[in-house]
Design an enzyme around this catalytic site. Structure first.
Site, PDB file in Angstrom:
ATOM      1  N   ASP A 185     -28.764  57.622   0.633  1.00 56.49           N
ATOM      2  CA  ASP A 185     -29.097  58.903   1.270  1.00 56.49           C
ATOM      3  C   ASP A 185     -29.897  58.606   2.533  1.00 56.49           C
ATOM      4  O   ASP A 185     -30.706  57.675   2.566  1.00 56.49           O
ATOM      5  CB  ASP A 185     -29.922  59.782   0.330  1.00 56.49           C
ATOM      6  CG  ASP A 185     -29.102  60.315  -0.836  1.00 56.49           C
ATOM      7  OD1 ASP A 185     -27.877  60.448  -0.686  1.00 56.49           O
ATOM      8  OD2 ASP A 185     -29.686  60.594  -1.895  1.00 56.49           O
ATOM      9  N   ASP A 202     -22.580  64.514   0.214  1.00 57.55           N
ATOM     10  CA  ASP A 202     -23.229  65.731  -0.284  1.00 57.55           C
ATOM     11  C   ASP A 202     -22.899  66.917   0.610  1.00 57.55           C
ATOM     12  O   ASP A 202     -22.647  68.026   0.122  1.00 57.55           O
ATOM     13  CB  ASP A 202     -24.747  65.529  -0.330  1.00 57.55           C
ATOM     14  CG  ASP A 202     -25.154  64.408  -1.272  1.00 57.55           C
ATOM     15  OD1 ASP A 202     -24.444  64.177  -2.263  1.00 57.55           O
ATOM     16  OD2 ASP A 202     -26.187  63.757  -0.987  1.00 57.55           O
TER      17      ASP A 202
END
Length: 211
Positions: free
Chosen positions: A158, A172
Protein backbone atom coordinates in the site's frame (compact mmCIF):
# COMPACT_ATOMS: atom_id res chain seq x y z
CA UNK A 1 -66.51 -55.24 -70.79
CA UNK A 2 -64.47 -52.67 -69.03
CA UNK A 3 -63.42 -52.91 -65.44
CA UNK A 4 -62.77 -49.98 -63.11
CA UNK A 5 -59.38 -49.91 -61.40
CA UNK A 6 -59.41 -50.72 -57.76
CA UNK A 7 -59.39 -47.56 -55.62
CA UNK A 8 -57.81 -48.03 -52.23
CA UNK A 9 -59.96 -47.30 -49.28
CA UNK A 10 -58.91 -44.47 -46.93
CA UNK A 11 -57.54 -46.89 -44.36
CA UNK A 12 -55.42 -48.54 -47.04
CA UNK A 13 -53.79 -45.31 -48.11
CA UNK A 14 -50.38 -44.46 -46.70
CA UNK A 15 -49.60 -41.37 -44.67
CA UNK A 16 -49.92 -38.07 -46.44
CA UNK A 17 -46.62 -36.61 -47.59
CA UNK A 18 -45.22 -33.85 -45.48
CA UNK A 19 -45.70 -30.36 -46.75
CA UNK A 20 -42.22 -29.23 -47.68
CA UNK A 21 -43.47 -25.69 -47.98
CA UNK A 22 -44.49 -25.50 -44.33
CA UNK A 23 -42.76 -22.49 -42.72
CA UNK A 24 -40.11 -23.05 -40.06
CA UNK A 25 -40.26 -20.81 -37.00
CA UNK A 26 -36.89 -19.27 -36.33
CA UNK A 27 -35.61 -16.29 -34.38
CA UNK A 28 -34.84 -12.96 -35.95
CA UNK A 29 -31.30 -13.28 -37.35
CA UNK A 30 -30.82 -9.52 -37.09
CA UNK A 31 -31.60 -9.60 -33.39
CA UNK A 32 -29.24 -12.52 -32.90
CA UNK A 33 -26.40 -10.68 -34.61
CA UNK A 34 -27.09 -7.58 -32.52
CA UNK A 35 -26.93 -9.56 -29.29
CA UNK A 36 -23.75 -11.26 -30.44
CA UNK A 37 -22.22 -7.85 -31.18
CA UNK A 38 -23.15 -6.49 -27.75
CA UNK A 39 -21.83 -9.65 -26.16
CA UNK A 40 -18.46 -9.26 -27.85
CA UNK A 41 -18.30 -5.59 -26.87
CA UNK A 42 -19.06 -6.43 -23.23
CA UNK A 43 -16.38 -9.13 -23.10
CA UNK A 44 -13.88 -6.82 -24.80
CA UNK A 45 -14.52 -3.96 -22.36
CA UNK A 46 -14.45 -6.38 -19.42
CA UNK A 47 -11.09 -7.81 -20.46
CA UNK A 48 -9.61 -4.37 -21.18
CA UNK A 49 -10.71 -2.98 -17.80
CA UNK A 50 -9.37 -6.03 -15.94
CA UNK A 51 -5.99 -5.93 -17.71
CA UNK A 52 -5.69 -2.15 -17.24
CA UNK A 53 -6.45 -2.27 -13.51
CA UNK A 54 -4.19 -5.27 -12.90
CA UNK A 55 -1.26 -3.95 -14.92
CA UNK A 56 -1.43 -0.45 -13.41
CA UNK A 57 -1.60 -1.93 -9.91
CA UNK A 58 1.35 -4.27 -10.36
CA UNK A 59 3.50 -1.68 -12.13
CA UNK A 60 2.86 0.93 -9.42
CA UNK A 61 3.70 -1.60 -6.68
CA UNK A 62 6.88 -2.58 -8.48
CA UNK A 63 7.87 1.08 -8.75
CA UNK A 64 7.19 1.75 -5.07
CA UNK A 65 8.95 -1.38 -3.79
CA UNK A 66 12.06 -0.72 -5.92
CA UNK A 67 12.43 3.02 -5.40
CA UNK A 68 11.26 3.54 -1.81
CA UNK A 69 12.16 2.10 1.56
CA UNK A 70 9.39 0.59 3.65
CA UNK A 71 8.02 3.31 5.92
CA UNK A 72 9.28 6.11 3.65
CA UNK A 73 6.87 8.99 3.03
CA UNK A 74 6.99 11.34 0.03
CA UNK A 75 4.86 14.46 -0.38
CA UNK A 76 3.06 14.56 -3.74
CA UNK A 77 0.32 17.15 -3.29
CA UNK A 78 0.69 18.20 0.32
CA UNK A 79 -1.23 18.11 2.51
CA UNK A 80 -3.75 16.10 0.43
CA UNK A 81 -1.68 13.32 -1.15
CA UNK A 82 1.45 11.47 -0.05
CA UNK A 83 3.19 8.26 -1.09
CA UNK A 84 3.66 6.22 2.08
CA UNK A 85 5.12 2.75 1.51
CA UNK A 86 3.84 0.09 3.87
CA UNK A 87 3.12 -3.64 3.61
CA UNK A 88 -0.29 -4.65 4.91
CA UNK A 89 -1.06 -8.19 6.06
CA UNK A 90 -4.73 -7.39 6.69
CA UNK A 91 -7.54 -5.50 5.00
CA UNK A 92 -8.33 -1.78 5.03
CA UNK A 93 -7.18 0.04 8.18
CA UNK A 94 -5.03 -3.09 8.89
CA UNK A 95 -8.11 -5.06 9.96
CA UNK A 96 -7.54 -8.80 10.34
CA UNK A 97 -3.74 -8.75 10.32
CA UNK A 98 -3.62 -12.24 11.81
CA UNK A 99 -5.96 -13.74 9.20
CA UNK A 100 -4.10 -13.07 5.95
CA UNK A 101 -5.06 -16.47 4.52
CA UNK A 102 -8.76 -15.57 4.88
CA UNK A 103 -8.36 -12.57 2.58
CA UNK A 104 -6.43 -14.75 0.11
CA UNK A 105 -9.36 -17.18 -0.09
CA UNK A 106 -11.90 -14.36 -0.36
CA UNK A 107 -10.09 -12.69 -3.25
CA UNK A 108 -9.69 -16.01 -5.05
CA UNK A 109 -13.43 -16.71 -4.67
CA UNK A 110 -14.32 -13.20 -5.89
CA UNK A 111 -12.16 -13.65 -8.99
CA UNK A 112 -13.76 -17.00 -9.83
CA UNK A 113 -17.27 -15.64 -9.23
CA UNK A 114 -16.66 -12.70 -11.57
CA UNK A 115 -15.40 -14.99 -14.35
CA UNK A 116 -18.49 -17.18 -14.00
CA UNK A 117 -20.95 -14.29 -13.81
CA UNK A 118 -19.58 -12.34 -16.78
CA UNK A 119 -21.18 -14.88 -19.15
CA UNK A 120 -24.59 -13.53 -18.14
CA UNK A 121 -23.74 -9.85 -18.57
CA UNK A 122 -25.25 -7.87 -21.43
CA UNK A 123 -24.45 -4.33 -20.29
CA UNK A 124 -21.29 -2.41 -21.11
CA UNK A 125 -21.36 -0.62 -17.76
CA UNK A 126 -21.66 -3.91 -15.92
CA UNK A 127 -18.80 -5.26 -18.01
CA UNK A 128 -16.66 -2.26 -17.06
CA UNK A 129 -17.48 -2.63 -13.36
CA UNK A 130 -16.76 -6.36 -13.28
CA UNK A 131 -13.52 -5.80 -15.20
CA UNK A 132 -12.32 -3.33 -12.56
CA UNK A 133 -13.43 -5.71 -9.82
CA UNK A 134 -11.53 -8.64 -11.32
CA UNK A 135 -8.40 -6.56 -11.98
CA UNK A 136 -8.39 -5.23 -8.42
CA UNK A 137 -9.02 -8.62 -6.84
CA UNK A 138 -6.26 -10.24 -8.90
CA UNK A 139 -3.87 -7.39 -8.10
CA UNK A 140 -4.08 -7.91 -4.36
CA UNK A 141 -4.34 -11.69 -4.76
CA UNK A 142 -0.98 -11.66 -6.57
CA UNK A 143 0.56 -9.94 -3.55
CA UNK A 144 -0.99 -12.48 -1.18
CA UNK A 145 0.33 -15.39 -3.20
CA UNK A 146 3.83 -14.27 -4.22
CA UNK A 147 5.10 -11.61 -1.84
CA UNK A 148 6.89 -12.27 1.49
CA UNK A 149 6.62 -13.75 4.00
CA UNK A 150 5.17 -16.88 2.34
CA UNK A 151 2.87 -18.21 -0.35
CA UNK A 152 -0.75 -17.30 0.38
CA UNK A 153 0.33 -15.17 3.34
CA UNK A 154 2.01 -12.33 1.46
CA UNK A 155 1.66 -8.73 2.56
CA UNK A 156 -0.02 -6.28 0.19
CA UNK A 157 1.92 -3.19 -0.89
CA UNK A 158 0.00 0.00 0.00
CA UNK A 159 1.32 3.48 -0.73
CA UNK A 160 -1.47 6.01 -1.43
CA UNK A 161 -2.14 8.16 1.63
CA UNK A 162 -4.96 10.67 1.99
CA UNK A 163 -5.74 12.72 5.12
CA UNK A 164 -7.62 10.78 7.81
CA UNK A 165 -8.02 7.75 5.59
CA UNK A 166 -6.53 4.29 5.15
CA UNK A 167 -3.40 3.81 3.08
CA UNK A 168 -4.36 1.94 -0.10
CA UNK A 169 -3.23 1.01 -3.60
CA UNK A 170 -4.48 0.96 -7.21
CA UNK A 171 -6.16 -2.43 -6.77
CA UNK A 172 -8.20 -1.08 -3.87
CA UNK A 173 -9.16 1.94 -5.98
CA UNK A 174 -10.31 -0.34 -8.83
CA UNK A 175 -12.49 -2.35 -6.46
CA UNK A 176 -14.04 0.84 -5.03
CA UNK A 177 -14.76 2.13 -8.55
CA UNK A 178 -16.34 -1.22 -9.45
CA UNK A 179 -18.58 -1.24 -6.39
CA UNK A 180 -19.58 2.39 -6.98
CA UNK A 181 -20.61 1.65 -10.58
CA UNK A 182 -22.58 -1.43 -9.50
CA UNK A 183 -24.40 0.56 -6.81
CA UNK A 184 -25.32 3.29 -9.31
CA UNK A 185 -26.54 0.73 -11.85
CA UNK A 186 -28.59 -1.04 -9.19
CA UNK A 187 -30.16 2.20 -7.98
CA UNK A 188 -31.06 3.07 -11.57
CA UNK A 189 -32.60 -0.35 -12.02
CA UNK A 190 -30.21 -1.54 -14.74
CA UNK A 191 -29.74 -5.28 -14.53
CA UNK A 192 -26.63 -7.20 -15.52
CA UNK A 193 -28.36 -8.29 -18.72
CA UNK A 194 -28.68 -4.64 -19.75
CA UNK A 195 -32.43 -4.44 -19.27
CA UNK A 196 -33.74 -1.59 -17.20
CA UNK A 197 -36.29 -2.32 -14.53
CA UNK A 198 -38.17 0.03 -12.24
CA UNK A 199 -39.83 -1.30 -9.08
CA UNK A 200 -39.95 -4.78 -10.57
CA UNK A 201 -41.53 -3.59 -13.84
CA UNK A 202 -40.08 -3.09 -17.27
CA UNK A 203 -39.90 0.32 -18.92
CA UNK A 204 -42.90 -0.56 -21.09
CA UNK A 205 -45.00 -1.46 -18.05
CA UNK A 206 -43.92 1.68 -16.26
CA UNK A 207 -44.79 3.79 -19.30
CA UNK A 208 -48.21 2.16 -19.45
CA UNK A 209 -48.82 2.92 -15.79
CA UNK A 210 -47.92 6.57 -16.33
CA UNK A 211 -50.30 6.75 -19.30
Amino acid sequence: MSTRPHEPRPEEQGPEPADDAAPTVTGDPGEGRARSGVRKAVIGLFAAAAVFAYALDQLSKFWVSTTMEEGERIAVLPPVLHWYYIRNSGAAFSIGENFTWVFTIIMACVSIAVLVFIRRVGSLWWGLALGFLLGGALGNLTDRLFRPPSFGMGHVVDFIQLPNFAIFNIADSAVVCAVSIIVILTLRGIGADGRRLSSGKSDEDAEGDRS
